[in-house]
Design a protein around this motif. Structure first.
Motif, PDB file in Angstrom:
ATOM      1  N   TRP A 149      -3.294  -6.798   0.574  1.00  0.00           N
ATOM      2  CA  TRP A 149      -2.050  -6.633   1.526  1.00  0.00           C
ATOM      3  C   TRP A 149      -0.953  -7.584   1.028  1.00  0.00           C
ATOM      4  CZ3 TRP A 149      -6.547  -8.745   2.904  1.00  0.00           C
ATOM      5  CH2 TRP A 149      -6.388 -10.255   3.348  1.00  0.00           C
ATOM      6  N   PRO A 173       4.689  -4.662  -3.889  1.00  0.00           N
ATOM      7  CA  PRO A 173       4.662  -3.192  -4.061  1.00  0.00           C
ATOM      8  C   PRO A 173       4.757  -2.618  -5.357  1.00  0.00           C
ATOM      9  CG  PRO A 173       6.241  -3.988  -2.201  1.00  0.00           C
ATOM     10  CD  PRO A 173       5.756  -5.299  -3.003  1.00  0.00           C
ATOM     11  N   TRP A 182       0.845  -2.322  -6.359  1.00  0.00           N
ATOM     12  CA  TRP A 182       0.611  -1.190  -5.515  1.00  0.00           C
ATOM     13  C   TRP A 182       0.643  -0.126  -6.483  1.00  0.00           C
ATOM     14  CZ3 TRP A 182       2.881  -2.634  -0.053  1.00  0.00           C
ATOM     15  CH2 TRP A 182       2.002  -3.625   0.417  1.00  0.00           C
ATOM     16  N   LEU A 183       2.152  -0.014  -6.862  1.00  0.00           N
ATOM     17  CA  LEU A 183       2.499   1.244  -7.455  1.00  0.00           C
ATOM     18  C   LEU A 183       1.752   1.407  -8.808  1.00  0.00           C
ATOM     19  CD1 LEU A 183       4.546   2.902  -6.232  1.00  0.00           C
ATOM     20  CD2 LEU A 183       6.322   2.240  -7.735  1.00  0.00           C
ATOM     21  N   LYS A 234      -1.630   2.549  -8.595  1.00  0.00           N
ATOM     22  CA  LYS A 234      -1.720   3.681  -7.379  1.00  0.00           C
ATOM     23  C   LYS A 234      -2.468   3.681  -6.037  1.00  0.00           C
ATOM     24  CE  LYS A 234      -1.132   7.558 -11.014  1.00  0.00           C
ATOM     25  NZ  LYS A 234      -1.481   6.781 -12.414  1.00  0.00           N
ATOM     26  N   PHE A 235      -2.143   2.305  -5.711  1.00  0.00           N
ATOM     27  CA  PHE A 235      -2.826   2.148  -4.282  1.00  0.00           C
ATOM     28  C   PHE A 235      -1.682   2.228  -3.152  1.00  0.00           C
ATOM     29  CE2 PHE A 235      -3.884  -1.665  -1.429  1.00  0.00           C
ATOM     30  CZ  PHE A 235      -5.128  -1.004  -1.049  1.00  0.00           C
ATOM     31  N   SER A 236      -2.293   2.631  -2.143  1.00  0.00           N
ATOM     32  CA  SER A 236      -1.404   2.893  -0.915  1.00  0.00           C
ATOM     33  C   SER A 236      -2.209   1.948   0.046  1.00  0.00           C
ATOM     34  CB  SER A 236      -1.400   4.303  -0.624  1.00  0.00           C
ATOM     35  OG  SER A 236      -0.600   4.384   0.602  1.00  0.00           O
ATOM     36  N   GLN A 268      -3.575   3.669   3.449  1.00  0.00           N
ATOM     37  CA  GLN A 268      -4.194   4.817   3.415  1.00  0.00           C
ATOM     38  C   GLN A 268      -5.562   4.828   2.619  1.00  0.00           C
ATOM     39  OE1 GLN A 268      -1.116   7.726   1.770  1.00  0.00           O
ATOM     40  NE2 GLN A 268      -0.004   7.356   3.606  1.00  0.00           N
ATOM     41  N   ASP A 269      -5.399   4.443   1.189  1.00  0.00           N
ATOM     42  CA  ASP A 269      -6.366   4.211   0.491  1.00  0.00           C
ATOM     43  C   ASP A 269      -7.569   3.076   0.915  1.00  0.00           C
ATOM     44  OD1 ASP A 269      -5.555   5.900  -1.328  1.00  0.00           O
ATOM     45  OD2 ASP A 269      -4.595   4.263  -2.271  1.00  0.00           O
ATOM     46  N   LYS A 299      -5.249  -1.627   6.172  1.00  0.00           N
ATOM     47  CA  LYS A 299      -4.643  -3.037   6.054  1.00  0.00           C
ATOM     48  C   LYS A 299      -5.777  -4.275   7.164  1.00  0.00           C
ATOM     49  CE  LYS A 299      -0.113  -1.338   5.856  1.00  0.00           C
ATOM     50  NZ  LYS A 299       1.002  -1.049   6.705  1.00  0.00           N
TER      51      LYS A 299
END
Ligand code: FAD
Length: 490
Positions: free
Chosen positions: A441, A445, A448-449, A452-454, A457-458, A461
């Motif tokens: 967390w 960003p 994460w991008l 490919k980590f969201s 969602q994935d 938090k």
């Protein structure tokens, strides 16, 4: 022709089994028996993972006994004494031997059974197969039980360890064997198959215990001191369930490992082995504490902690569930909880981290964690689990000070820097770079991008802010701090 029963309970081995050897020495015939009476262990009947182990340990033990001439007669019921009396009648036995257990409910039961059998005119004898030192043999200079490990071990660890007893080559069983149950009839295995992962990791039984010992001695033992805190390394012995079910004993381990030091001239091995033996000392200490403070599985050793302001059950139910399922959003906590669920075991350092997170960051009572471990650990031991949880919550013997709140992110970086353990157990985050794995967390960003980590969602938090919950825990502990003038519960 004299006959003795050997009542096996949690001592599933033939080598270094004092009850078995004593019965064989004094009698012409010996009949091994096992009585399944979990209600007598209430409220600590074996949990689901322990029952899995018990099934396979009994299977291995029955085969081992059969190979040297005796069947294991299995009975089940709510009253072990009644079953023993029936077996005495059916075999004409004049003696019953067993090895001691140390849980409060079982001490009470065994004391009652010993007296009743002696009143029946039988020779009823109990022996020590499980510990280096019996809990009642050690006292502080002031005559009290020990509550601090270092002086306990200075005393206990300095004592001579008796020689292990050789395995009998043959057991002469009575000609007429009383009827018994099949192991399947005890219904110990789960009906819904959640235990697949256990088979890959464990081989319950005496032979499995020795194979595990050899694996440890030929590899992890040489790095034990330096690597025992690293969960991705196989450097600890993983002998805990074998020890708990008595498939191997501490006397055997002390002699075997010290002998290896002499045989294998490996640099530094002595220090590593002595460190390992010291960990066996913590096992001894936990039994000492449980014996002298029998209320501690449910109540804090120090009564002032009974007033600790834990959250309410209604308030914490969702957080507890997230912790149990390994979905807290804190990778090292989730990795440990998933390792526990899938394999029935968790690395010691990670046990400390997940326990600190539950009690300090989530302010959930340690008893909730202890109950979950009880049901899911293959090595669930009332003495060791109680010590581990009270230590982690800060309310037990030799406990972590209340202000010591593990930071799970820092701990994770320290013990699993490259994320080998995290990536294995939390594959959702595996594409993140090493530095971002411990607190996904906090990553930028762009990271994460790229991975490919969201977040959210994935992978969840975090269910709690680590810094705010730390402050909340410190405030809660401050309410009960102060010099401890209370005496421990007896
Ligand atoms: P090794 O490092 O190889 O140690 C050898 C043996 O020493 C172990 O098998 C164990 O019998 C004993 N031992 C090692 N560390 C400890 C310790 N801190 N306290 C007591 N004995 C120890 N252990 C259990 O066997 N059963 C439990 O139910 C249990 N619950 C725990 C709960 C919590 C919250 C914590 C923090 C610890 C708990 N432990 C328990 C202790 C420890 O985590 C395990 O004994 C250890 O992880 C087992 O792995 P190993 O056999 O590879 O250990």
């Amino acid at each position: 022709m004299s006959t003795a029963l050997v009542w096996f309970r949690r001592d599933f081995r033939v080598a270094d089994n004092p009850a078995l050897i004593a019965a064989l020495a004094a009698h012409d015939q010996v009949l091994p028996v096992y009585i399944h009476a979990p209600d007598e262990e209430a409220p600590w009947q074996p949990g689901a993972a322990s029952r899995w182990w018990l099934h396979h340990s009994l299977t291995a033990h029955a085969a081992r006994l059969a190979a040297i001439g005796a069947p294991l007669v299995i009975r089940a019921g709510r009253d072990s004494l009644a079953e023993l009396r029936k077996l005495v009648k059916e075999t004409g036995a004049t003696a019953v031997h067993w090895n001691r257990l140390y849980e409060p409910a079982l001490i009470a039961r065994d004391t009652r059974i010993k007296q009743a059998l002696r009143d029946d005119g039988l020779d009823a004898e109990s022996h020590n197969s499980a510990l280096l030192v019996e809990p009642w043999e050690l006292k502080t200079g002031g005559g009290d039980p020990y509550r601090v490990f270092t002086p306990f071990w200075r005393n206990a660890g300095a004592r001579a360890v008796r020689e292990p007893l050789a395995a009998p080559k043959k057991i002469s069983a009575p000609k007429k064997i009383p009827a018994g149950l099949g192991i399947d009839q005890l219904k110990l295995l789960p009906t819904i198959r959640w235990d697949d992962g256990f088979y890959a990791d464990w081989t319950p039984g005496e032979a499995g215990a020795w194979a595990q010992t050899e694996a440890f001695c030929s590899d992890g033992a040489a790095h034990y001191k330096e690597q025992r805190d690293l969960p991705a390394q196989a450097s600890t012995s993983r002998l805990s369930p074998h020890l708990h079910f008595g498939e191997i004993g501490p006397v055997q381990l002390v002699h075997h490992t010290r002998r290896l030091v002499g045989e294998r001239q490996v640099k530094g091995l002595t220090g590593n082995i002595e460190h390992f033996i010291r960990e066996l000392g913590w096992r001894e200490f936990s039994h000492h504490l449980l014996f002298h403070f029998p209320t501690t599985p449910d109540q804090p050793l120090y009564p002032k902690f009974a007033a600790f302001p834990w959250r309410d059950a209604k308030d914490y139910a969702n957080d507890l569930r997230a912790w149990q399922r390994g979905l807290t959003g804190v990778p090292i906590v989730d990795a440990g909880m998933r390792q526990l669920w899938i394999t029935g075991w968790m690395h010691n350092r990670v046990r400390m981290i997940v326990a600190s997170f539950l009690t300090k960051n989530l302010l959930i009572p340690w008893q909730e964690g202890a109950r979950w471990f009880w049901d899911t650990l293959v090595d669930a031991s009332l003495a060791q689990n109680t010590l581990g949880w009270q230590w982690s919550a800060g309310c037990g013997a030799d406990a972590a000070p209340y202000f010591r709140i593990f930071n799970p992110v820092l701990q994770s970086g320290k013990v699993d820097g490259e994320g080998v353990y995290l990536r294995h157990w939390v594959p959702e985050i595996s594409k993140l770079p090493d530095a971002s794995l411990h607190a996904p967390w906090e990553a930028k960003p762009a990271i994460w991008l790229a991975a490919k980590f969201s977040p959210g969602q994935d992978y969840p938090k975090p269910i709690v802010s680590l810094s705010e919950s730390r402050e909340r825990a410190l405030a809660a502990y401050a309410r009960i701090k102060g010099p401890d003038t209370s005496s421990p519960l007896l």
